[in-house]
Structure formats: C-alpha cells, structure tokens
Design a protein around this motif. Sequence first.
Motif, short mmCIF file in Angstrom:
data_model
loop_
_atom_site.label_atom_id
_atom_site.label_comp_id
_atom_site.label_asym_id
_atom_site.label_seq_id
_atom_site.Cartn_x
_atom_site.Cartn_y
_atom_site.Cartn_z
N GLY A 93 1.67 10.95 -5.37
CA GLY A 93 1.43 9.63 -4.81
C GLY A 93 1.25 8.57 -5.88
N GLN B 6 0.84 -1.21 0.00
CA GLN B 6 0.00 0.00 0.00
C GLN B 6 0.87 1.25 0.00
N LEU B 7 1.92 1.25 0.79
CA LEU B 7 2.90 2.33 0.78
C LEU B 7 4.05 1.92 -0.12
N HIS B 8 4.57 2.88 -0.86
CA HIS B 8 5.54 2.56 -1.90
C HIS B 8 6.88 2.07 -1.38
N THR C 182 -3.41 0.17 -4.16
CA THR C 182 -3.97 1.50 -4.44
C THR C 182 -4.72 2.05 -3.22
N GLY C 183 -4.51 1.44 -2.06
CA GLY C 183 -5.27 1.82 -0.88
C GLY C 183 -5.03 3.23 -0.38
N ALA C 184 -3.87 3.80 -0.72
CA ALA C 184 -3.54 5.14 -0.26
C ALA C 184 -3.91 6.22 -1.27
N ASP D 92 -6.73 8.22 -4.12
CA ASP D 92 -8.14 8.52 -4.31
C ASP D 92 -8.72 7.60 -5.38
N GLU E 63 -3.09 -4.34 -1.17
CA GLU E 63 -3.79 -3.05 -1.20
C GLU E 63 -2.94 -2.01 -1.95
N GLN F 209 3.72 5.21 -6.71
CA GLN F 209 3.24 3.84 -6.79
C GLN F 209 3.56 3.21 -8.14
#
Length: 226
Positions: free
Chosen positions: A148, A94-96, A173-175, A177, A171, A152
């Motif tokens: 962001g 979720q975080l890069h 693309t969880g971070a 929009d 996840e 990613q």
Amino acid sequence: MPLLELTNLSKSYIDPGSGARVPVLRGVNLSINAGESVAIVGPSGCGKSTLLNILGTLDTPDEGQLVFDGESLTQSNAKHLAAVRSQKIGFIFQLHHLMPQCSVLENVLLPTLAVPEPHGDAQPRAEALLEQVGLKDRMSWKPAQLSGGERQRVAFVRALINQPQLILADEPTGALDEANAAALTDLLLQLQQSSGVTLVMVTHHRAQAERMGRVLKIHEGVLSPS
C-alpha cells in the motif's frame, strides 16, 4: 503575487431528501503563496474535500472568485479548466487510483498523455523520480505486486510528473497505518520542497497537519487559522 486566491467563496448542495439547500462553505477567503505548504483540517463532512475540489477546478463555487497563477478561473469553460488541471495541478487521493494493467512506470507517465508539449523528456524524469522515492527496482511491476505504501509513492510521483505548480492532496495517507502514514508524509514534504511546488493537503490527522507550513481549519463552513 499569491499563486492561489479565493475571495468570498461559497458553496452549497441540495439535500436529495428534503430538497433544501445545505451550505458547505461560507464566505471563504484564502491566499496561498508559491512554494507554500498548507494543511486544511476539520471533521468529516465539514467541506474540506469540497474546498480542495474547487481549488483543483473539479467543482465550481456558487459565489466568489478563484484566481490561480494570476488568472481568474471562475468563468472559464470546461476545456480551459481541463488544460489548467493537466498542465499546472497534480492530484493525490486517499486511494492511489493506479491502472492495474499498467506498470509502475506506465502509471507515472499516464498524465503526460494529456499535455501537448510535456516538460523535457518525460521518461527519464519519471525514472529519476521513482528512484528518488525508492522504487528504482519496481518500475516494471504492476500495482498488485506493490504494498500500500509503495502504491501511494507511485501516486506521489505521478502527481509530479508534469512539473505542476500546485499539488492537491486529499487524505493522501488515510488508508495507511500510522508508521507508513508518517513516512509517506515525510516523503511528500521532501518532494514538495525539492521541487518547489505548492502543496495543499486535506487531513484529519493533526500530527501530519502540523508538519505543514500553515494549518487552517473548517468549522461550520468557515475557514480560519487553526
């Protein structure tokens, strides 16, 4: 022959408060073919990430067997599992998790340092992949200079740089929009299909899950078709 097979796999953790054993996965059976795209859905805390970590050899089951590329990994030692991860599996989180002091190109090339004999010339491959995801003019930039979604995209390319057989996305693309998440899902599928890599993605977004070739759900530790 399937690329991945799980047989009667179970996993539990000890509750630090009560000391009781809490089951997370119960008797999971799963077969995934090479080149397939699979989504795993379910509510938070249901065991999606635990299953993904076991598939990626980052965690070990209490019971059951994991076979990857025809090889049983259940009893493999840490050194061998590390080699499998570095050479055959790409991870997207979720975080890069980009290195802030490194450029975009350097971040993409980092996984090649763990491979004794990288596939071909790594730098031209990295540059071609970055151009493919629209980051040709960002190769010398640092992560702090990117949006962001751009960060990613770099993480996607980094996961592909060693030409793995399997991509595991937790996840991814969880971070982001909704609009950026949809665009990044499109891109991830394009990269998966163009490279022929197998993709397993954990997500709580049903619309994104439906883009995959198959959707599975975890409920009370049991994996089943969705």
